[in-house]
Structure formats: structure tokens, C-alpha cells
Design a protein around this motif. Sequence first.
Motif, mmCIF file in Angstrom:
data_model
loop_
_atom_site.group_PDB
_atom_site.id
_atom_site.type_symbol
_atom_site.label_atom_id
_atom_site.label_comp_id
_atom_site.label_asym_id
_atom_site.label_seq_id
_atom_site.Cartn_x
_atom_site.Cartn_y
_atom_site.Cartn_z
ATOM 1 N N THR B 147 0.919 -1.214 0.153
ATOM 2 C CA THR B 147 0.199 0.189 0.067
ATOM 3 C C THR B 147 1.015 1.233 -0.030
ATOM 4 N N GLU B 148 0.672 2.180 -0.935
ATOM 5 C CA GLU B 148 1.672 3.299 -1.197
ATOM 6 C C GLU B 148 1.006 4.303 0.022
ATOM 7 N N ASN B 149 1.766 5.401 0.015
ATOM 8 C CA ASN B 149 1.393 6.587 0.878
ATOM 9 C C ASN B 149 0.573 6.399 2.156
ATOM 10 N N VAL B 150 1.184 5.896 2.862
ATOM 11 C CA VAL B 150 0.332 5.207 3.929
ATOM 12 C C VAL B 150 0.567 6.516 5.105
ATOM 13 N N THR B 151 -0.428 7.141 5.673
ATOM 14 C CA THR B 151 0.070 8.331 6.524
ATOM 15 C C THR B 151 -0.808 8.057 8.124
ATOM 16 N N THR B 152 -1.457 6.944 8.019
ATOM 17 C CA THR B 152 -2.294 6.724 9.508
ATOM 18 C C THR B 152 -1.431 5.438 10.207
ATOM 19 N N GLN B 153 -1.668 5.564 11.346
ATOM 20 C CA GLN B 153 -1.447 4.302 12.444
ATOM 21 C C GLN B 153 -2.353 4.052 13.160
ATOM 22 N N VAL B 166 1.686 -0.160 11.512
ATOM 23 C CA VAL B 166 2.794 -0.032 10.738
ATOM 24 C C VAL B 166 4.100 0.126 11.437
ATOM 25 N N ARG B 167 5.112 -0.797 11.309
ATOM 26 C CA ARG B 167 6.250 -0.787 12.138
ATOM 27 C C ARG B 167 7.333 -0.102 11.472
ATOM 28 N N ILE B 193 -7.473 5.596 15.184
ATOM 29 C CA ILE B 193 -6.628 5.718 13.944
ATOM 30 C C ILE B 193 -6.258 7.166 13.801
ATOM 31 N N GLU B 194 -4.765 7.192 13.912
ATOM 32 C CA GLU B 194 -4.122 8.801 13.867
ATOM 33 C C GLU B 194 -3.341 9.033 12.624
ATOM 34 N N GLU B 195 -3.293 10.179 12.275
ATOM 35 C CA GLU B 195 -2.569 10.632 11.043
ATOM 36 C C GLU B 195 -1.068 10.901 11.781
ATOM 37 N N VAL B 196 -0.238 9.922 11.585
ATOM 38 C CA VAL B 196 1.106 10.106 12.141
ATOM 39 C C VAL B 196 2.334 10.261 11.210
ATOM 40 N N PHE B 197 2.120 9.916 9.937
ATOM 41 C CA PHE B 197 3.245 9.856 8.797
ATOM 42 C C PHE B 197 2.713 11.106 7.539
#
Lengths: 321, 198
Positions: B147-153, B166-167, B193-197
Motif C-alpha cells: 500500500t503506497e502513501n500510508v499516513t495513518t497508524q 505500521v512498524r 486511527i491517527e495521522e502520524v506519517f
Amino acid sequence: MSTGTTKLDVVVSDVVPVNELVTRFHFRRRDGELLPTFSGGAHVVVEMRDGDRTRLNPYSLMGSPLDTREYTISIRRDDVGRGGSLFMHRSVRPGLEMVISYPVNLFSLDLRAKKHLMLAGGIGITPFMAQTAQLAGEGGNFELHYTCRTASLGTYADVLQQRYGRRVRLYHDDRGERIDLDRLLSSQPLGTHLYVCGPAGMIGWVRERAAALGWPPETVHFEHFAAPQPGLPFDVTLAISGKTIRVGEQQSLLEAIEAAGVDPPYLCRGGVCGQCETNVIASDGKFIHNDHWLSEEDHRSGCKIMPCVSRFEGKSLVLER
Amino acid sequence: MAAKSIISRPVYGTLSPQPGKHHLFIADAEGALAIADMAKTAPDRFFDGAEIVFIPGPDDKHVAALEALKPARFHQAPSFASLLPRLKQTLDNAHMGLRLYLAGTEGLIGQAMQVALDAGIDHTAIQTEHRGSLARRVQCVHCKGITENVTTQPATCSHCGLLLLVRDHYSRRLAAFQGVCINAEDRSEIPPIEEVFR
């Protein structure tokens, strides 16, 4: 047991003159078993019992790593050296029982390379004998450029050309032939690794040109067997073992420590591997650092010394050992 | 710049001019600014032997900044996938002396490095600088989909739909971080679910 002291009991199975300067020695295990396996570029340290003196000199294994029934080394006679090569040439005969170290490789092939470019000068050909045999067995992509003074001193040039044909290129000094190094280095495909073994001047030249032409340091491998330089005798105190010893003119500090019955670790005996690094407790005088292991900062600090090649001039020196 | 946590998590540097005969830059989005910054310390005529390959993103920002450096070649691409064949061909035909500089998002740096490793360049010999988004390229360890462009954790796997932690565990071979199911015991458990990246 300290590193570098694992020994093999061997018998000299053959001594073969190769040309006017070089002689080849064959060793087999005294118990008739196979010798330990090794990889191309490995060396062994040969113990030479010369009267009451013991010399320990490293020599590259030049046989095929695919055949461990015997080890072969080739030694160039050095008439003005410290005497190790002369001892081997004059006193070692088939049937003599000797002790050698297990093989150690400080000049191994990087098998991730797409191609291996090898540059040898003079007796620096020996590690490439084993490396080319290893790569030929694996269908590896290599090219060997070998410079020698004259055709008759091109040790094993005939063997190599017969084995590998156009993959071996010879350059004879007496015919004014010289490697076009910049062109050679710039025409290598991406993913090539460079290996150089020969005189210090050649290694310096090749490393400098490779760096200038954009070869990353990780792709440039080199091996130089530096004999310890002679110098003024000096006294050393060894703090832990409580001994005070004298290092002779023709003796290295490491050899003097060994002669005093201390068993320090070593691998290369040429100032590159780092095994024999020793802490300086106190000193009053000047260090003559001949190694390629310690950083310039370490050299300036006066806190560390590589006893295999480095010396000291001055009033007093106390080492940890 | 991303913080180092576990050993496989890539650490990026700052681009600096290397000795070499050819200089290949691959950048996306804000990565252009890393190249422009490096140009300030580069020797005269450095870009005469340079090729810049650039993926500007949707609004074509920073193209002018790169063109102003007057590289020997400048190539613009809409996506990494679209420049892949060209990159492979360039590296296949290249000689020792080519130096590689990667700048921009982690996804771009990781994927370009993956191609370079195949071509025989050691990762330690590649200049990298992270600029712009922290979005990650994530492999689901269960279905192996990326999966590309993952911004959440955590993040949802776009292939199998599992909710993934996401490790920082990174695979250089895959150019992707590893995503592991976060609620394998009880799928009804949905952590915030938080936007961390970003």
C-alpha cells in the motif's frame, strides 16, 4: 585462546622453484586429514624456527579453495629483508615439520559484485591465484591486470594466461608497458568491485585514482603485506604481565612481546587488521606509527599502538599487555 | 528528518557533491529543494555531467528550480512507475564513476535504491536526503500486498483489508515498511486511527 593462535601442524610436501626470485611451498597436514576450508584472498601465518629466533610471516594461500588436501604459498626472496623469506628459501625442504596458523581472510571477494576487476603487482599475484580459481569454479565474471618487471619475473603469468586466456592482461615494466588506469577504471560496468595487491606505491596510486573517478570506497579492496620496519632498539614495560623487554633493531614490538612469553592476539602482522591494538599506559618519547588501522587522531593521542609494525623512540614506554 | 528507532529503519543524510564522472539525481516533490541546496556548495560546472530525473507531483512545483541548475539532461516523469524502465536502462548501461543522489519522499528514495541495488550499487554509496511527506510504503505481512502513501497508524491494507500496525521494521529488498495485523485476536477491536506519517 587468543585470535590468530589456532595452529595447524603441517609437513612441507614440496618445494618448487618458480623463477629466479620466487619459490613455491606445499604443506599437508601431518595427520593426513584435509586442511580447513578457506576463501580466495586468505593468508596463513607461517612460523619459522630459525635457531633461537621464531619468525611469523603472513603469506597468501594461492591454491584453489576447492582443493584443501594441501596449501600452497609462494615466497619472493628478499635479500635485504628481515630474513624470513631467506630462511624459507634456504632452509625449508620437503619433509620438514612446520606450524602454520589457520587461514584468515582480510582480502575476500565481495560476492555481491557484478564483476571483479583485479590489479596485481609482482608477488601481489598470489591472492589472485586463489580468487580467480574460486571465481572460475563459480562462473564468476573477472578480469586480471598483472604488472611485472620482466616476463621472467611474471610469476605464474603463463599459468594464468593458459587458464583464463583473454581475462588476463600482462604489463612488463622493461617493455615500458603501463596500465592505462583511468581508462580501465572508467570503462567498468556499474557494480564492479576493484581488488589490488602489490607494492605500497601501486596500491596508493590505484586507490587515489579510483576515489577521484568516483569509485565508492566500499568497492575498492586492497592488501599490502608490510614487513615491520627496522629501527633503533627501545625498551618497553608491559604493565599487566609485569615484564620489561627490549625490542631489537630488526625485531618488531609484537615479536619482542611474543619472545617474552606473552601471547597477544594478531591476524595480519601488517598493520591493517586491528587485532593486536594495544593501549599505551605511559610514554616519554616519539611514536613511529606505521599502521593503516588507527586513525590519525589515535596516532596523535599517543594512547594506542599497533605493535606489529609500529615503533618507538625515546626514554620510556609502558604498554598495557 | 525521520528519527531512528530500530536498526532497519532507514536514516537519511544531506546531499553532498561526490567525486565522480556522472551524477544521476532522482527526486520527487520537495526533493528538488534538496538538490537546489546542494548546488550552492557544488563545484563549478558540476551539473555539466549531471542528469536529473524529477517527479514533480500534481502542481508541477519546483521544475524551474531544477532547470535553472542547467543539468546536462533533465527528465520529468508523472510517477515512479513511469520512469522505472528508463532508470533501469540508464543503470544497465552505466559505468563505475556514476554517482547516485536520491531526494524526496521515503517511497521514492526506497524504490530508487531498490533498483540501484539490483544494478550493483551498494546502499552505503548512495547519497540520500529526505524532504517532504513522511508517507510510508507499507507491505502487509499477511497478504504481501503493498500500500503506497500510508499516513495513518494503524492503516488499512488496500489489498486484504486487514487493519495494520505500521512498524519501523523496513525491508530494503521490498523498499517497504512492514505492516502487521493490529487486532488479530478480536477483529471488532478498532483502536483510534491517527495521522502520524504526514
